[in-house]
Design an enzyme around this catalytic site. Structure first.
Site, PDB file in Angstrom:
ATOM      1  N   TRP A   1      79.911  61.201 -49.919  1.00 24.49           N
ATOM      2  CA  TRP A   1      81.284  60.862 -50.298  1.00 24.49           C
ATOM      3  C   TRP A   1      82.273  61.942 -49.855  1.00 24.49           C
ATOM      4  CZ3 TRP A   1      77.090  61.160 -53.601  1.00 24.49           C
ATOM      5  CH2 TRP A   1      76.864  62.405 -54.184  1.00 24.49           C
ATOM      6  N   ARG A   2      81.792  62.911 -49.100  1.00 22.06           N
ATOM      7  CA  ARG A   2      82.599  64.079 -48.796  1.00 22.06           C
ATOM      8  C   ARG A   2      82.951  64.131 -47.322  1.00 22.06           C
ATOM      9  NH1 ARG A   2      80.340  69.945 -50.566  1.00 22.06           N
ATOM     10  NH2 ARG A   2      81.133  69.363 -52.610  1.00 22.06           N
TER      11      ARG A   2
ATOM     12  N   GLU B   1      82.482  60.436 -58.347  1.00 22.28           N
ATOM     13  CA  GLU B   1      82.798  61.304 -59.474  1.00 22.28           C
ATOM     14  C   GLU B   1      82.345  60.704 -60.790  1.00 22.28           C
ATOM     15  OE1 GLU B   1      83.556  64.254 -59.373  1.00 22.28           O
ATOM     16  OE2 GLU B   1      84.387  64.579 -57.386  1.00 22.28           O
TER      17      GLU B   1
ATOM     18  N   GLN C   1      77.773  64.134 -65.761  1.00 25.92           N
ATOM     19  CA  GLN C   1      76.547  64.500 -66.476  1.00 25.92           C
ATOM     20  C   GLN C   1      75.287  64.017 -65.772  1.00 25.92           C
ATOM     21  OE1 GLN C   1      76.522  66.261 -69.921  1.00 25.92           O
ATOM     22  NE2 GLN C   1      78.060  66.910 -68.452  1.00 25.92           N
ATOM     23  N   THR C   2      75.367  63.902 -64.448  1.00 19.44           N
ATOM     24  CA  THR C   2      74.256  63.338 -63.688  1.00 19.44           C
ATOM     25  C   THR C   2      74.083  64.142 -62.402  1.00 19.44           C
ATOM     26  OG1 THR C   2      74.877  61.177 -64.570  1.00 19.44           O
ATOM     27  CG2 THR C   2      73.354  61.172 -62.729  1.00 19.44           C
TER      28      THR C   2
ATOM     29  N   LEU D   1      70.649  54.707 -64.583  1.00 21.46           N
ATOM     30  CA  LEU D   1      71.507  55.886 -64.378  1.00 21.46           C
ATOM     31  C   LEU D   1      71.953  56.507 -65.696  1.00 21.46           C
ATOM     32  CD1 LEU D   1      74.334  55.922 -61.685  1.00 21.46           C
ATOM     33  CD2 LEU D   1      72.470  57.533 -62.071  1.00 21.46           C
ATOM     34  N   GLY D   2      71.988  55.698 -66.759  1.00 19.44           N
ATOM     35  CA  GLY D   2      72.362  56.249 -68.058  1.00 19.44           C
ATOM     36  C   GLY D   2      73.852  56.215 -68.343  1.00 19.44           C
TER      37      GLY D   2
ATOM     38  N   TYR E   1      88.507  65.879 -66.337  1.00 22.47           N
ATOM     39  CA  TYR E   1      87.808  66.349 -65.141  1.00 22.47           C
ATOM     40  C   TYR E   1      87.996  65.386 -63.973  1.00 22.47           C
ATOM     41  CZ  TYR E   1      84.466  66.620 -61.522  1.00 22.47           C
ATOM     42  OH  TYR E   1      83.933  66.629 -60.265  1.00 22.47           O
TER      43      TYR E   1
ATOM     44  N   ASP F   1      84.633  71.384 -64.043  1.00 19.77           N
ATOM     45  CA  ASP F   1      83.405  70.715 -64.477  1.00 19.77           C
ATOM     46  C   ASP F   1      82.449  71.781 -65.006  1.00 19.77           C
ATOM     47  OD1 ASP F   1      82.611  72.012 -62.188  1.00 19.77           O
ATOM     48  OD2 ASP F   1      81.201  70.449 -61.625  1.00 19.77           O
TER      49      ASP F   1
ATOM     50  N   CYS G   1      75.823  80.289 -58.135  1.00 21.53           N
ATOM     51  CA  CYS G   1      76.106  80.733 -59.510  1.00 21.53           C
ATOM     52  C   CYS G   1      75.394  79.806 -60.492  1.00 21.53           C
ATOM     53  CB  CYS G   1      77.610  80.743 -59.761  1.00 21.53           C
ATOM     54  SG  CYS G   1      78.114  81.660 -61.238  1.00 21.53           S
TER      55      CYS G   1
ATOM     56  N   THR H   1      69.753  61.561 -75.576  1.00 23.38           N
ATOM     57  CA  THR H   1      70.450  62.828 -75.752  1.00 23.38           C
ATOM     58  C   THR H   1      70.340  63.329 -77.189  1.00 23.38           C
ATOM     59  OG1 THR H   1      72.007  62.161 -74.055  1.00 23.38           O
ATOM     60  CG2 THR H   1      72.649  63.999 -75.467  1.00 23.38           C
TER      61      THR H   1
END
Length: 367
Positions: free
Chosen positions: A30-31, A52, A57-58, A95-96, A135, A153, A205, A309
């Site tokens: 997608w970039r 996005e 959270q994936t 996918l949740g 976000y 994020d 990081c 979760t």
DNA sequence: TATCCGTGGGC
DNA sequence: TGCCCAAGGAT
């Protein structure tokens, strides 16, 4: 800089990060690669939005096949807006966080109706749309439209909290992190800056054992100078999972069909198809709950365990065989076992079906 | 603000 | 094994 003044700390940081990004940007479907971005090429806002939301959270790895399948099936916003919600929910299965799929449809239809299929370009306008929060609105505005807004994020929270040794725990520190980041955003390349911050967090990081030796910002990082990288970000303690128990009913018709139903639109697994279950309770299931239809139910082993979760669920399964002409009760339907993947069962329900009919959730050859 | 909402992988 | 974590949003 051009007039001979010393470069500001903000400029030095942004330039160091962008220089690193030009060499080490991840290649993602997608970039737009840095060399093309600098030539003025922008990513497709539809693909940015879809990616996005999928990435909330994936992990990138988990999103990969879904993004390819979605964009092949629905190549643009208008095509997606015309998709039946049930088809999108089924395509999302596995996918949740299923409210994302429902909000995706609602968002696309809003964009189609209110904006003629063109995604709004400003973060504050994007944030009004379903499924788009602080976000995602900032990331779409920055990446697709180069609005100079701070994009925060989980990666950026980690990078910024380490750079400035922010001691306030998350999630309270969110606004402090955003305001700390804001003056660092370069006005001319906010999209690449956002992508670069996230790539740095994802590849250098990292939460554990960050590769500080390879980090373009290591000389400016307070956590690194204190050798306390892993102390950041500080997080509030989390609650223990609730234990829950439920009974499930695998009704198998002799012509190779299984009885399914649909869950309520909101709440856990909202709107998804399911193997019928009794109430989810806090004590172990000792007696068979009320079944969806009368049949010679037999308890089978083993149980199915599934961890959400915040819920640790154990499911006891009852199974029964029924004659081919058995009708489905109101609100239920019979689904072909050979095509169970197409039913779009969430993972816990696929596990239940798999426990009763091994191989059921794999793609099976006929015969 | 705190809680609810999935899943799969890493260690 | 158990816990942490991943490009969060809605309420």
């Amino acid at each position: 800089m051009e007039n001979g003044e010393d470069a500001s700390f903000e400029d030095v940081l942004a330039q160091a990060l962008l220089a690193w990004y030009e060499r080490h940007a991840r290649t993602l479907p997608w970039r737009i690669a840095p060399k093309w971005r600098r030539a003025g090429v922008r990513p497709d806002p539809y693909r940015v939005w879809l990616s996005e939301v999928m990435l909330q959270q994936t992990t990138v790895k988990a999103v990969g096949d879904y993004f390819a399948a979605f964009t092949a099936r629905w190549p643009d916003m208008m095509a997606f807006a015309a998709a039946p919600e049930e088809q999108v929910m089924a395509a999302w299965a596995g996918l949740g966080y299923y409210s994302r799929a429902r909000n995706l449809v609602a968002c696309a239809r809003r964009v189609a109706e209110d904006y003629g299929g063109m995604m709004p370009r400003k973060a504050d306008e994007l944030a009004k749309l379903p499924g788009i929060g602080p976000y995602t609105s900032a990331s779409i505005a920055a990446i697709a439209f180069d609005e100079p807004v701070p994009v925060v994020d989980g990666n950026v929270e980690r990078v910024v909290s380490r750079l400035f040794a922010i001691d306030r725990p998350l999630p309270q520190a969110k606004s402090e992190i955003r305001e700390t980041l804001r003056p660092l955003v370069p006005q001319d390349r906010p999209g690449e800056f956002a992508e670069a911050m996230m790539d740095l967090g994802a590849t250098i990081c990292s939460p554990k054992r960050p590769a500080c030796a390879l980090c373009p910002l290591n000389m400016m990082c307070r956590a690194h100078s204190e050798q306390r990288e892993e102390a950041y970000p500080v997080k509030a303690p989390k609650r223990a999972k609730a234990k829950k128990f439920a009974g499930a009913f695998v009704a198998l018709r002799d012509d190779g069909k299984i009885l399914l139903s649909r869950r309520p639109p909101k709440g856990l697994l909202g709107g998804m198809s399911e193997v019928p279950t009794g109430p989810w309770q806090e004590s172990p299931v000792t007696r068979m709950p009320a079944p969806p239809l009368s049949a010679p139910w037999r308890k089978i082993t083993p149980q199915v365990s599934h961890i959400f979760t915040h819920i640790d669920l154990k499911v006891t399964i009852w199974q029964a065989s029924l004659l081919p002409d058995t009708p489905a009760p109101e609100g239920f339907w019979w689904h072909d076992l050979e095509n169970l993947k197409e039913a779009g069962l969430p993972t816990v329900m696929a596990k239940i079906a798999e426990a009763a009919v091994p191989g059921a959730t794999k793609a099976r050859a006929k015969g």
